[in-house]
Enzyme design. Structure first.
Site, PDB file in Angstrom:
ATOM      1  CE  LYS A 187      35.711  25.819  -5.871  1.00  0.00           C
ATOM      2  NZ  LYS A 187      36.013  25.931  -7.306  1.00  0.00           N
TER       3      LYS A 187
HETATM    4  C1  LIG Z   1      29.821  24.986  -5.160  1.00  0.00           C
HETATM    5  C2  LIG Z   1      30.699  24.179  -6.047  1.00  0.00           C
HETATM    6  N1  LIG Z   1      30.597  22.843  -6.033  1.00  0.00           N
HETATM    7  C3  LIG Z   1      31.373  22.058  -6.800  1.00  0.00           C
HETATM    8  C4  LIG Z   1      32.297  22.614  -7.648  1.00  0.00           C
HETATM    9  C5  LIG Z   1      33.107  21.706  -8.524  1.00  0.00           C
HETATM   10  O1  LIG Z   1      34.433  21.656  -8.094  1.00  0.00           O
HETATM   11  P1  LIG Z   1      35.600  21.415  -9.170  1.00  0.00           P
HETATM   12  O2  LIG Z   1      35.856  22.722  -9.852  1.00  0.00           O
HETATM   13  O3  LIG Z   1      36.760  20.940  -8.377  1.00  0.00           O
HETATM   14  O4  LIG Z   1      35.123  20.392 -10.119  1.00  0.00           O
HETATM   15  C6  LIG Z   1      32.434  23.990  -7.699  1.00  0.00           C
HETATM   16  C7  LIG Z   1      33.427  24.561  -8.614  1.00  0.00           C
HETATM   17  O5  LIG Z   1      33.816  25.434  -8.972  1.00  0.00           O
HETATM   18  C8  LIG Z   1      31.624  24.806  -6.886  1.00  0.00           C
HETATM   19  O6  LIG Z   1      31.729  26.147  -6.895  1.00  0.00           O
END
Ligand SMILES: Cc1ncc(COP(=O)(O)O)c(C=O)c1O
Length: 397
Positions: A187
């Site tokens: 990210k």
């Molecule tokens: C669009 C989106 N929302 C939420 C998430 C969840 O984030 P995390 O990986 O920090 O739990 C992701 C994760 O990859 C994502 O691509």
């Protein structure tokens, strides 16, 4: 052949130094005040109001799980989500007892299509999840916000890809009732796992604070595994030097999974309950110092890819007028054969091509009947990295 990092990561030597210090359980990076300081800095940066709560959680999905609860959503309620998302999103919502309803996307900026949202609407819809995919505010953002207001339902902004993006001069994450951010490995900044939950009104803020107060901390083993992954990723994806203590930890702790086994089964996941560890907040803070520089680099790289795509005749993302996307990745339409086997494109561009999302609940097989554009995007949209190493043949100058 040289390969640009798939993770496109902002890990740097300062982050590695914090991770290495964190191997000592008595180091100040384990002071709970680290989390408070990160939450307060983030709230100031976002411009969150007095009634808001801005709270660190163990991941973006844990933040979403907490938000669903804070917004009072649960059994019998429906949340509209784009038919171009991932299982961690759908599963975090379902873990509360609420149901997910897919609505189709638009193909300019990969956001929800307002007309499709109207068609997907039913009497139990209580919230709409507006996902700023790849860091782009969606084409129909204004119409979606108006629709949610008109029908008196709540808006959750999924800013997992969009830290630092703006729309009409407003930061993404300030447009709805609630927002989640992710600091996962690929990210805008990386703490391997980490997230932030934001709510803007006082009643949900109270519930979010209560949620975090009772949230368990991650285990010491999983914290050490996370720190070991910082060293491993820095070496693997950034060509960084080995930190001996982290290398030693990496030999003892396997990498943390990007998804937990329960998520593949569609089951509630214990990690959704976890709060942010103090050392994770410290890792986030050092990379956050560079956010403006990183945003500028990503934006410049998106410009390079846009010119290349236009010259080659590929359809690509179109950022809505008045938006300043975070450009976590540069989405691109290719044919289904290329998405299934992108090696030739990778060789040509000398980058690793990202495939998410491959199904409406990536990476788990799923279908979204009545959502032809989301389905087609799953088959045909790939994404290119926007942080290339200096000297890469395609790096923005
Ligand atoms: C669009 C989106 N929302 C939420 C998430 C969840 O984030 P995390 O990986 O920090 O739990 C992701 C994760 O990859 C994502 O691509």
């Amino acid at each position: 052949m040289h390969r640009a990092p798939l993770l496109c990561t902002t890990l740097d030597a300062r982050t590695v130094a914090v991770a290495s210090a964190g191997l000592d359980a008595s180091n100040e990076v384990h002071d709970p005040a680290q989390v408070t300081s990160w939450e307060q800095r983030f709230a100031r940066w976002l411009g969150a109001g007095h009634d808001a709560a801005v709270r660190g959680l163990g991941s973006g999905r844990a933040a979403l799980r907490a938000l669903v609860d804070a917004l009072g959503l649960g059994e019998g309620d429906e949340v509209i989500v784009p038919a171009f998302t991932c299982r961690s999103v759908t599963n975090a919502i379902r873990a509360s007892g609420a149901s997910v309803v897919f609505a189709d996307i638009e193909t300019d900026a990969f956001g929800l299509d307002a007309g499709a949202v109207r068609r997907a609407w039913g009497p139990r819809v209580r919230a709409v999840l507006i996902q700023h995919s790849f860091g782009l505010p969606g084409r129909d953002l204004e119409a979606l916000l108006a629709l949610a207001k008109d029908r008196d339902v709540q808006v959750i902004e999924d800013c997992a890809h969009a830290l630092g993006g703006e729309w009409r001069g407003r930061k993404l994450g300030t447009l709805g009732d609630a927002a989640l951010f992710s600091f996962e490995r690929g990210k805008m900044l990386s703490t391997i796992h980490g997230g932030m939950a934001v709510v803007h009104a006082s009643a949900p803020a109270h519930r979010l604070n209560r949620w975090v107060a009772q949230a368990p901390s991650p285990s010491p083993e999983s914290i050490r595994a996370l720190l070991a992954s910082v060293g491993r990723d820095f070496r693997q994806w950034c060509g960084g030097a080995d930190d001996p203590a982290l290398a030693d930890a990496a030999a003892r702790f396997p990498p943390l999974p990007r998804m937990w086994p329960e998520e593949f089964e569609g089951q509630p996941c214990p990690a959704y309950a976890e709060r942010m560890a103090p050392v994770v907040a410290a890792l986030a803070q050092v990379q956050f110092d560079r956010l403006d520089e990183v945003l500028a680099r990503r934006t410049a790289q998106a410009g390079v890819w846009a010119d290349w795509a236009a010259a080659e005749g590929f359809a690509a993302a179109r950022a809505p007028a008045g938006s300043a996307p975070a450009w976590l990745r540069f989405p691109l339409w290719v044919d289904a054969v290329t998405k299934a086997a992108p090696a030739a494109l990778e060789s040509r561009l000398d980058v690793e091509v990202g495939l998410w999302f491959t199904t409406p609940e990536h990476p788990v097989p799923a279908s979204a009947p009545g959502c032809p554009r989301g389905t087609e995007a799953c088959a045909r949209v790939v994404n290119l990295p926007t942080l290339l190493p200096p000297g890469h043949p395609w790096a923005a100058r």
